[in-house]
Design a protein around this motif. Structure first.
Motif, PDB file in Angstrom:
ATOM      1  N   ARG A  93      -4.521  -8.826  -7.933  1.00 36.00           N
ATOM      2  CA  ARG A  93      -5.627  -9.782  -8.086  1.00 36.00           C
ATOM      3  C   ARG A  93      -5.184 -11.167  -7.635  1.00 36.00           C
ATOM      4  N   THR A  94      -3.970 -11.519  -8.005  1.00 38.58           N
ATOM      5  CA  THR A  94      -3.443 -12.822  -7.625  1.00 38.58           C
ATOM      6  C   THR A  94      -3.272 -12.928  -6.107  1.00 38.58           C
ATOM      7  N   ILE A  95      -2.785 -11.837  -5.497  1.00 45.42           N
ATOM      8  CA  ILE A  95      -2.609 -11.840  -4.039  1.00 45.42           C
ATOM      9  C   ILE A  95      -3.956 -12.069  -3.353  1.00 45.42           C
ATOM     10  N   LYS A  96      -4.962 -11.386  -3.850  1.00 49.87           N
ATOM     11  CA  LYS A  96      -6.307 -11.515  -3.290  1.00 49.87           C
ATOM     12  C   LYS A  96      -6.789 -12.964  -3.407  1.00 49.87           C
ATOM     13  N   LYS A  97      -6.528 -13.554  -4.565  1.00 50.94           N
ATOM     14  CA  LYS A  97      -6.958 -14.927  -4.807  1.00 50.94           C
ATOM     15  C   LYS A  97      -6.259 -15.876  -3.833  1.00 50.94           C
ATOM     16  N   LEU A  98      -4.963 -15.670  -3.647  1.00 51.43           N
ATOM     17  CA  LEU A  98      -4.204 -16.515  -2.721  1.00 51.43           C
ATOM     18  C   LEU A  98      -4.758 -16.384  -1.305  1.00 51.43           C
ATOM     19  N   SER A  99      -5.132 -15.164  -0.957  1.00 52.82           N
ATOM     20  CA  SER A  99      -5.661 -14.936   0.382  1.00 52.82           C
ATOM     21  C   SER A  99      -6.999 -15.642   0.556  1.00 52.82           C
ATOM     22  N   GLU A 100      -7.794 -15.620  -0.492  1.00 48.51           N
ATOM     23  CA  GLU A 100      -9.083 -16.308  -0.411  1.00 48.51           C
ATOM     24  C   GLU A 100      -8.901 -17.814  -0.259  1.00 48.51           C
ATOM     25  N   GLU A 101      -7.737 -18.300  -0.723  1.00 47.93           N
ATOM     26  CA  GLU A 101      -7.462 -19.732  -0.569  1.00 47.93           C
ATOM     27  C   GLU A 101      -6.814 -20.025   0.787  1.00 47.93           C
ATOM     28  N   GLY A 102      -6.708 -18.994   1.638  1.00 46.97           N
ATOM     29  CA  GLY A 102      -6.259 -19.248   3.008  1.00 46.97           C
ATOM     30  C   GLY A 102      -4.903 -18.682   3.365  1.00 46.97           C
ATOM     31  N   LEU A 103      -4.193 -18.100   2.409  1.00 53.39           N
ATOM     32  CA  LEU A 103      -2.879 -17.545   2.707  1.00 53.39           C
ATOM     33  C   LEU A 103      -3.034 -16.223   3.473  1.00 53.39           C
ATOM     34  N   THR A 104      -2.170 -16.019   4.447  1.00 56.22           N
ATOM     35  CA  THR A 104      -2.158 -14.766   5.199  1.00 56.22           C
ATOM     36  C   THR A 104      -1.050 -13.886   4.630  1.00 56.22           C
ATOM     37  N   VAL A 105      -1.354 -12.602   4.441  1.00 58.08           N
ATOM     38  CA  VAL A 105      -0.391 -11.737   3.742  1.00 58.08           C
ATOM     39  C   VAL A 105      -0.121 -10.461   4.531  1.00 58.08           C
ATOM     40  N   LEU A 106       1.149 -10.159   4.690  1.00 59.39           N
ATOM     41  CA  LEU A 106       1.547  -8.851   5.212  1.00 59.39           C
ATOM     42  C   LEU A 106       2.266  -8.134   4.071  1.00 59.39           C
ATOM     43  N   LEU A 107       1.691  -7.029   3.669  1.00 57.07           N
ATOM     44  CA  LEU A 107       2.091  -6.372   2.437  1.00 57.07           C
ATOM     45  C   LEU A 107       2.662  -4.992   2.733  1.00 57.07           C
ATOM     46  N   VAL A 108       3.796  -4.702   2.122  1.00 53.09           N
ATOM     47  CA  VAL A 108       4.386  -3.377   2.255  1.00 53.09           C
ATOM     48  C   VAL A 108       4.257  -2.673   0.920  1.00 53.09           C
ATOM     49  N   GLU A 109       3.762  -1.451   0.934  1.00 50.68           N
ATOM     50  CA  GLU A 109       3.554  -0.768  -0.341  1.00 50.68           C
ATOM     51  C   GLU A 109       3.728   0.733  -0.220  1.00 50.68           C
ATOM     52  N   GLN A 110       4.315   1.301  -1.248  1.00 49.21           N
ATOM     53  CA  GLN A 110       4.304   2.764  -1.340  1.00 49.21           C
ATOM     54  C   GLN A 110       3.063   3.220  -2.077  1.00 49.21           C
ATOM     55  N   ASN A 111       2.577   2.340  -2.952  1.00 42.70           N
ATOM     56  CA  ASN A 111       1.346   2.641  -3.672  1.00 42.70           C
ATOM     57  C   ASN A 111       0.174   2.367  -2.721  1.00 42.70           C
ATOM     58  N   ALA A 112      -0.100   3.348  -1.854  1.00 36.06           N
ATOM     59  CA  ALA A 112      -1.040   3.139  -0.754  1.00 36.06           C
ATOM     60  C   ALA A 112      -2.451   2.848  -1.254  1.00 36.06           C
ATOM     61  N   MET A 113      -2.848   3.538  -2.292  1.00 32.28           N
ATOM     62  CA  MET A 113      -4.196   3.355  -2.812  1.00 32.28           C
ATOM     63  C   MET A 113      -4.429   1.904  -3.223  1.00 32.28           C
ATOM     64  N   MET A 114      -3.488   1.410  -4.028  1.00 28.62           N
ATOM     65  CA  MET A 114      -3.574   0.037  -4.517  1.00 28.62           C
ATOM     66  C   MET A 114      -3.548  -0.947  -3.346  1.00 28.62           C
ATOM     67  N   ALA A 115      -2.652  -0.695  -2.400  1.00 30.32           N
ATOM     68  CA  ALA A 115      -2.493  -1.600  -1.265  1.00 30.32           C
ATOM     69  C   ALA A 115      -3.769  -1.650  -0.429  1.00 30.32           C
ATOM     70  N   LEU A 116      -4.358  -0.488  -0.179  1.00 35.68           N
ATOM     71  CA  LEU A 116      -5.545  -0.447   0.669  1.00 35.68           C
ATOM     72  C   LEU A 116      -6.732  -1.083  -0.039  1.00 35.68           C
ATOM     73  N   GLU A 117      -6.743  -0.998  -1.356  1.00 31.85           N
ATOM     74  CA  GLU A 117      -7.858  -1.601  -2.082  1.00 31.85           C
ATOM     75  C   GLU A 117      -7.860  -3.125  -1.962  1.00 31.85           C
ATOM     76  N   VAL A 118      -6.671  -3.696  -1.856  1.00 37.02           N
ATOM     77  CA  VAL A 118      -6.606  -5.157  -1.794  1.00 37.02           C
ATOM     78  C   VAL A 118      -6.613  -5.666  -0.344  1.00 37.02           C
ATOM     79  N   SER A 119      -6.288  -4.787   0.605  1.00 37.04           N
ATOM     80  CA  SER A 119      -6.103  -5.234   1.999  1.00 37.04           C
ATOM     81  C   SER A 119      -7.389  -5.165   2.811  1.00 37.04           C
TER      82      SER A 119
END
Lengths: 437, 247
Positions: B175-201
């Motif tokens: 949730r925090t990552i999403k919020k940061l992105s909405e404030e303009g931050l660009t994020v490249l995320l590596v995850e094994q938890n694919a479901m969670m990662a895809l939901e936020v990406s």
């Protein structure tokens, strides 16, 4: 006024972003087909190529072609890159040029297909308030269902009337206040003819736009359709092997068909040598699919003759355009060493008063010599008239054809409405030389 | 913002990435998913200048290849490595000040950013003077992210933020990552938890044995049956290997 687009962000992507996207998608597609499709694994191994050798879009030229023959040899499912249980739809190519081929779609493939036909529809002037009549044949042919879902995605009203029964087509068009017509250009012309016969004038209809495809047609034919139906007509292009309709479509500029370059990489090659030709030169269109999951195709020889245009289009779309298809390599007939396309004949006929755009090319051989006979339907008003006029018309057509084609031609005028009409692809060439080959 | 073209990466003589190409547009959250050893972490380490590479790493039009890691941080690329890598003796505040070090700005500005970090992660504010070693797993991850943000990055590279965390905490982090992105931050995320990662990406790439085998919007990847089987817990085996002979 700003051009209407279905997906403005993607359709106006700067060239370098298109190319980055194409490279990424090309590379991942190559990785998939190399591991998944035995045909490609073998093809690449034979050429000593591994997917990671492809580091730029121009490297694409180093890859071998895929042909319709390859699809036939791997009939029905041999070219699929996903297990059959992931396929949610099967279509089949029309098989007009021989054995049919099978095309599979995953759920994502269908989603992309709808998106791309939606782009073509919007570019051709269809919006959510339109009522579109889809007069392509529903069934295994991709034309109807491809547009069907795109039109629904836009929110337009769809009349899935399918092909055939022209009187009913016109009645429905009138009663349902159809604003957009989708079919082959030859069928559109046939409907125009039927309207005149039934005494229905364009003013009685609500028809505004027509999107025509699935066969080559000429500028003259467009003018006739537009005039006789009182609509704006645009061309669109696709082939079932790579997806169906939605590969490219004209915008309101009517100056070439924008190719969905985020899903396909186009090339034009010399049909004989296979060499890639520079932009602007005429040759055979080769398409590589870069988002297809079920049936990705690398450098597929479409057999369609066109040229690529990378100049910016006034409509604002940045995706390259292809010139309207002027013929097919396998429709191209070689008569005494001269290449002849049915579209050339069509252009000539359209310009001559008294003829109709219904024609057939009959190729035969007498002794060692190829002969071309062109059968042309004449208009009603001419045929009932005196013989001398007919002879004059025949001469006029022959002279015009010989002038354009550069070979001698026999012309045979036939009675109105004697050549076959179809809502599928019109058959333009009758080849009678085959037995001697 | 970030554009990789034909990027290869090496550990010694072993090639861990095979000419991958990908991009991240400004403001996007893009995730890399794939099995263990597929090259996800290597990709982030390559961008940060921590492994030997070939190819192109274009960031705002500049090639990052060959630049020292600290220069890359200065240019606005922050990296939160897997396993957090905190100093157990240093306090939360120490870590945040350390994170601001590369910016070489007045103390006042740093203090303001620390306030902002505590606003983002209230749990850290409550433990400002505790040594990092006493934090829970989730708090440790929050601190690692907060520390990276202190450099005021434009691009955040996040490696397995969900590792070892309870699902509720993972959700909070995302949730925090999403919020940061909405404030303009660009994020490249590596995850094994694919479901969670895809939901936020917004988009994602599927990596396998150092190669990208699929790219798409998160919606498309979630809808891909092979991704489902390989990474969303609906089957077994890798993406390319898992289904051989299944036809």
């Amino acid at each position: 006024m700003k051009a209407q687009m279905w997906n403005p962000e993607v359709e106006t992507l700067p060239r370098e972003e298109i190319e980055q996207l194409q490279l990424e998608r090309l590379q991942s597609t190559l990785n998939r087909v190399y591991h998944r499709v035995p045909f490609y694994r073998q093809l690449f191994d034979e050429e000593g190529i591994v997917p990671e050798d492809i580091t730029s879009l121009s490297d694409l030229a180093n890859l071998p072609f895929t042909t319709k023959e390859d699809l036939r040899r791997n009939y029905p499912y041999g070219m699929f890159a996903v297990p059959l249980r992931d396929i949610v739809r099967l279509h089949s190519s029309t098989g007009t040029t021989g054995f049919p081929t099978v095309v599979g779609y995953t759920a994502n493939d269908l989603r992309h297909w709808s998106e791309l036909t939606a782009r073509v529809l919007v570019a051709g002037g269809v919006g959510r308030d339109d009522i579109v009549q889809i007069a392509f044949d529903y069934g295994m042919f991709t034309g109807a269902l491809g547009f069907h879902y795109g039109a629904e995605l836009i929110g337009a009203t769809v009349i899935p009337i399918s092909g055939g029964n022209p009187e009913r087509q016109i009645r429905i068009m009138k009663d349902f206040r159809t604003t957009g017509l989708l079919c082959t250009p030859s069928y559109a012309l046939f409907l125009a003819e039927k309207m005149e016969e039934m005494g229905v004038s364009p003013a009685e209809l609500s028809l505004r736009v027509g999107l025509f495809g699935a066969e080559p047609w000429s500028e003259e034919m467009r003018r006739q359709i537009e005039e006789r139906m009182g609509i704006s007509a645009t061309d669109n292009y696709g082939l079932s092997e790579v997806m169906g309709p939605g590969v490219s479509g004209e915008c309101e500029e009517k100056a070439g068909l924008h190719i969905a370059e985020d899903h396909f990489i186009p090339e034009v090659v010399d049909p004989k040598t296979g060499e890639v030709l520079p932009p602007g030169e005429q040759g055979e269109l080769v398409l590589t699919t870069i988002t297809k999951e079920a049936l990705p195709l690398i450098r597929y020889r479409t057999g369609d003759i066109t040229r690529l245009i990378y100049d910016p289009c006034p409509c604002g779309r940045t995706h390259a355009r292809m010139e309207r298809v002027s013929g097919r390599t396998d429709d191209m007939i070689i008569i005494r060493g001269v290449n002849v396309f049915p579209s050339q004949v069509e252009s000539v006929l359209m310009a001559i008063e008294g003829t109709t755009p219904h024609y057939q090319l009959v190729v035969d051989r007498s002794g060692v010599l190829d002969e071309l006979e062109v059968w042309v339907e004449v208009g009603e008003e001419i045929f009932s008239d005196e013989i001398r006029k007919l002879e004059a018309l025949e001469r006029e057509v022959r002279d015009a054809l010989e002038g354009v084609l550069g070979i001698s031609v026999r012309v045979r005028l036939v009675e109105p409405k004697t050549l076959e009409r179809t809502s599928g692809k019109a058959k333009r060439v009758i080849e009678r030389r085959r037995s001697e080959l | 913002m970030l554009r990789l073209r034909n990027l290869s990466a090496y550990y010694g003589r072993v090639r861990a990435l095979h000419r991958i190409s990908l991009h991240v547009a400004p403001g996007e959250i893009v995730c890399l998913i794939g099995a263990n050893g597929a090259g996800k972490t290597t990709t982030l380490r390559a961008i940060s200048g921590l492994v030997r590479t070939e190819g192109q790493i274009l960031y705002d039009g500049h090639d990052l290849r060959g630049l020292p890691p600290e220069k890359i941080v200065e240019m606005g690329v922050a990296h939160v490595p897997e396993g957090r890598q905190l100093f157990s003796d240093l306090t939360v505040l120490d870590h945040l000040r350390l994170g601001a070090y590369v910016r070489r700005v007045p103390r006042r500005e740093v203090e303001r950013d620390i306030e902002a970090a505590f606003a983002l992660f209230p749990a850290l504010g409550e433990r400002a003077d505790q040594p990092a070693g006493t934090l829970s797993g989730g708090e440790g991850q929050m601190l690692a992210i907060a520390k990276a943000l202190m450099a005021r990055p434009k691009l955040l590279l996040l490696d397995e933020p969900s590792l070892g965390l309870a699902p509720m905490l993972v959700r909070e982090i995302f949730r925090t990552i999403k919020k940061l992105s909405e404030e303009g931050l660009t994020v490249l995320l590596v995850e094994q938890n694919a479901m969670m990662a895809l939901e936020v990406s917004d988009r994602g790439y599927v990596l396998e044995t150092g190669r990208i085998v699929l790219e798409g919007t998160s919606e498309e990847l979630l809808g891909n049956r092979e991704v489902q089987r390989a990474y969303l817990g609906k089957g077994r085996g890798g993406f390319l290997e898992g289904v051989r002979g299944a036809i």
